[in-house]
Design a protein around this motif. Structure first.
Motif, PDB file in Angstrom:
ATOM      1  N   GLY A  78     -39.357  96.834   3.989  1.00  0.00           N
ATOM      2  CA  GLY A  78     -40.799  96.897   3.789  1.00  0.00           C
ATOM      3  C   GLY A  78     -41.455  98.231   4.073  1.00  0.00           C
ATOM      4  N   LEU A  79     -40.706  99.219   4.543  1.00  0.00           N
ATOM      5  CA  LEU A  79     -41.299 100.538   4.733  1.00  0.00           C
ATOM      6  C   LEU A  79     -41.446 101.224   3.379  1.00  0.00           C
ATOM      7  N   TYR A  80     -42.657 101.680   3.083  1.00  0.00           N
ATOM      8  CA  TYR A  80     -42.925 102.278   1.775  1.00  0.00           C
ATOM      9  C   TYR A  80     -43.326 103.734   1.953  1.00  0.00           C
ATOM     10  N   ARG A  81     -42.497 104.624   1.407  1.00  0.00           N
ATOM     11  CA  ARG A  81     -42.739 106.070   1.456  1.00  0.00           C
ATOM     12  C   ARG A  81     -43.047 106.506   2.893  1.00  0.00           C
ATOM     13  N   TYR A  82     -42.174 106.117   3.783  1.00  0.00           N
ATOM     14  CA  TYR A  82     -42.368 106.348   5.214  1.00  0.00           C
ATOM     15  C   TYR A  82     -41.899 107.744   5.601  1.00  0.00           C
ATOM     16  N   ARG A  83     -42.777 108.489   6.267  1.00  0.00           N
ATOM     17  CA  ARG A  83     -42.455 109.833   6.748  1.00  0.00           C
ATOM     18  C   ARG A  83     -42.085 109.736   8.228  1.00  0.00           C
ATOM     19  N   PHE A  84     -40.803 109.808   8.524  1.00  0.00           N
ATOM     20  CA  PHE A  84     -40.348 109.658   9.906  1.00  0.00           C
ATOM     21  C   PHE A  84     -40.092 110.997  10.583  1.00  0.00           C
ATOM     22  N   GLY A  85     -40.260 112.106   9.849  1.00  0.00           N
ATOM     23  CA  GLY A  85     -40.297 113.417  10.486  1.00  0.00           C
ATOM     24  C   GLY A  85     -39.073 114.291  10.364  1.00  0.00           C
ATOM     25  N   ASP A  86     -37.955 113.790   9.850  1.00  0.00           N
ATOM     26  CA  ASP A  86     -36.752 114.611   9.765  1.00  0.00           C
ATOM     27  C   ASP A  86     -36.857 115.617   8.622  1.00  0.00           C
ATOM     28  N   ILE A  95     -38.520 111.367   3.028  1.00  0.00           N
ATOM     29  CA  ILE A  95     -39.339 110.152   2.965  1.00  0.00           C
ATOM     30  C   ILE A  95     -38.419 109.007   2.564  1.00  0.00           C
ATOM     31  N   ILE A  96     -38.601 107.847   3.185  1.00  0.00           N
ATOM     32  CA  ILE A  96     -37.755 106.708   2.831  1.00  0.00           C
ATOM     33  C   ILE A  96     -38.593 105.487   2.463  1.00  0.00           C
ATOM     34  N   THR A  97     -38.068 104.728   1.519  1.00  0.00           N
ATOM     35  CA  THR A  97     -38.570 103.394   1.205  1.00  0.00           C
ATOM     36  C   THR A  97     -37.404 102.436   1.414  1.00  0.00           C
ATOM     37  N   THR A  98     -37.607 101.418   2.251  1.00  0.00           N
ATOM     38  CA  THR A  98     -36.500 100.543   2.631  1.00  0.00           C
ATOM     39  C   THR A  98     -36.715  99.116   2.153  1.00  0.00           C
ATOM     40  N   GLN A  99     -35.645  98.352   2.164  1.00  0.00           N
ATOM     41  CA  GLN A  99     -35.707  96.944   1.783  1.00  0.00           C
ATOM     42  C   GLN A  99     -36.475  96.114   2.806  1.00  0.00           C
ATOM     43  N   PHE A 145     -34.313 104.244  -0.389  1.00  0.00           N
ATOM     44  CA  PHE A 145     -34.679 105.084  -1.529  1.00  0.00           C
ATOM     45  C   PHE A 145     -35.317 106.351  -0.964  1.00  0.00           C
ATOM     46  N   PHE A 146     -34.798 107.511  -1.374  1.00  0.00           N
ATOM     47  CA  PHE A 146     -35.199 108.773  -0.769  1.00  0.00           C
ATOM     48  C   PHE A 146     -36.129 109.571  -1.680  1.00  0.00           C
ATOM     49  N   GLU A 147     -37.144 110.154  -1.046  1.00  0.00           N
ATOM     50  CA  GLU A 147     -37.982 111.161  -1.686  1.00  0.00           C
ATOM     51  C   GLU A 147     -38.110 112.334  -0.719  1.00  0.00           C
ATOM     52  N   PHE A 148     -38.592 113.466  -1.238  1.00  0.00           N
ATOM     53  CA  PHE A 148     -38.571 114.683  -0.435  1.00  0.00           C
ATOM     54  C   PHE A 148     -39.825 115.518  -0.669  1.00  0.00           C
ATOM     55  N   ILE A 149     -40.376 116.030   0.431  1.00  0.00           N
ATOM     56  CA  ILE A 149     -41.540 116.917   0.380  1.00  0.00           C
ATOM     57  C   ILE A 149     -41.076 118.335   0.693  1.00  0.00           C
ATOM     58  N   PRO A 150     -41.354 119.313  -0.166  1.00  0.00           N
ATOM     59  CA  PRO A 150     -40.991 120.701   0.150  1.00  0.00           C
ATOM     60  C   PRO A 150     -41.645 121.153   1.460  1.00  0.00           C
ATOM     61  N   GLU A 151     -40.962 122.010   2.193  1.00  0.00           N
ATOM     62  CA  GLU A 151     -41.447 122.424   3.509  1.00  0.00           C
ATOM     63  C   GLU A 151     -42.846 123.014   3.451  1.00  0.00           C
ATOM     64  N   ASP A 152     -43.148 123.787   2.407  1.00  0.00           N
ATOM     65  CA  ASP A 152     -44.466 124.415   2.337  1.00  0.00           C
ATOM     66  C   ASP A 152     -45.566 123.452   1.909  1.00  0.00           C
ATOM     67  N   GLU A 153     -45.192 122.197   1.631  1.00  0.00           N
ATOM     68  CA  GLU A 153     -46.181 121.181   1.252  1.00  0.00           C
ATOM     69  C   GLU A 153     -46.363 120.126   2.345  1.00  0.00           C
ATOM     70  N   MET A 154     -45.640 120.270   3.444  1.00  0.00           N
ATOM     71  CA  MET A 154     -45.622 119.208   4.449  1.00  0.00           C
ATOM     72  C   MET A 154     -46.985 118.939   5.077  1.00  0.00           C
TER      73      MET A 154
END
Length: 294
Positions: free
Chosen positions: A209-217, A203-207, A172-181
């Motif tokens: 168990g990762l919840y709203r994980y920011r992995f940097g891409d 940002i990803i949430t996976t099956q 499940f994908f969410e996104f942070i605008p660049e100026d809000e990072m």
């Protein structure tokens, strides 16, 4: 093959090239990353004589330093290929232009990642070694999940690479605008809220168990296919040059370097790295600058 158990990159590349050259009907190259693929072809160009000698003899030369266990496995699987060795020698003498298709006339596709920091190596590949070869870009993937699949492939070096489409079933994908990072509580958006021309951190949430994980891409939306955003990978959020809080991203830095390259005569970027001058004490007088190794 023996290369699988080798940790030294140069040795591994040599053995991989040796078996690849032995296979005259090679149809597919999975190079993963453009720099790795470029290193593979440079090995063939630079060590062509030694590779052809080993093909002709059917074993690794004693001059090639490698563990005996690896040598035995390579020699056990390598055949005497005198005719093939002569074919390779003839093609190498013709230069690097279109080398892949001359070595392997049945080659159908090269599969590599080509965007972001990999673009210089890709341009070098496409202008010489793999000219005329159909290129399919590697899937955009992280350790945690598949992020996106290539929207289309590149058949010609003159085409601008298109983007990726998101792999909806992977996370499940969410996104942070660049100026809000850098914000402590950044705004987030869903897929249907993304806008063309805007840049976002994924940002990803996976099956698993990762919840709203920011992995940097960090990606940039360049269009839509139906209602699905098409995006380009831009950079990793942690890869910044930062002398005086300017926080220069890899993408911005590369664009500037590429613009400078366009003004050079007879030179092009094959690869590069950069750091702040505070990490390398070469600049007298306390002047802060970026140092580039290219």
């Amino acid at each position: 093959m023996g290369a699988a158990g080798v940790t030294d990159q140069q040795t591994q590349t040599y053995i991989t090239a040796l078996f690849a050259l032995a296979e005259k009907d090679l149809q597919f190259i999975d190079g993963m990353l453009a720099p790795i693929c470029y290193t593979f072809f440079r090995m063939i160009e630079d060590q062509g004589d030694a590779l052809c000698d080993d093909l002709e003899n059917g074993f690794l030369s004693e001059n090639f330093k490698v563990d005996e266990e690896v040598r035995e496995e390579v020699n056990r699987n390598l055949r005497v290929e005198s005719h093939r060795a002569n074919q390779v020698r003839r093609e190498l003498r013709k230069g690097t232009d279109g080398l892949a298709l001359r070595l392997w006339p049945n080659l159908k596709m090269v599969h590599i990642a080509i965007t972001g920091a990999f673009e210089p190596s890709y341009r070098m590949l496409k202008s010489s070694y793999i000219k005329g070869v159909y290129v399919r870009r590697f899937i955009h993937v992280s350790t945690e999940a598949a992020i996106g699949a290539p929207q289309e492939s590149i058949a010609d070096s003159g085409e601008k690479p298109r983007g990726y489409v998101f792999a909806h079933s992977s996370a499940f994908f969410e996104f942070i605008p660049e100026d809000e990072m850098d914000s402590a509580s950044p705004k987030t958006f869903f897929l249907d809220q993304l806008q063309v021309g805007q840049t976002y951190e994924v940002i990803i949430t996976t099956q698993n168990g990762l919840y709203r994980y920011r992995f940097g891409d960090v990606i940039k939306v360049v269009g839509f296919i139906d209602e699905n955003p098409i995006y380009e990978f831009k950079y990793r959020s942690g890869q910044l040059l930062n002398l005086k809080t300017e926080k220069t991203s890899e993408n911005v830095f590369y664009d500037a370097l590429r613009a400078a390259e366009m003004e050079w005569k007879g030179m092009s970027i094959m690869d590069y790295t950069a750091t702040e001058s505070t990490n390398v004490q070469l600049i007298p007088g306390g002047i802060w600058t970026y140092i580039i190794y290219a």
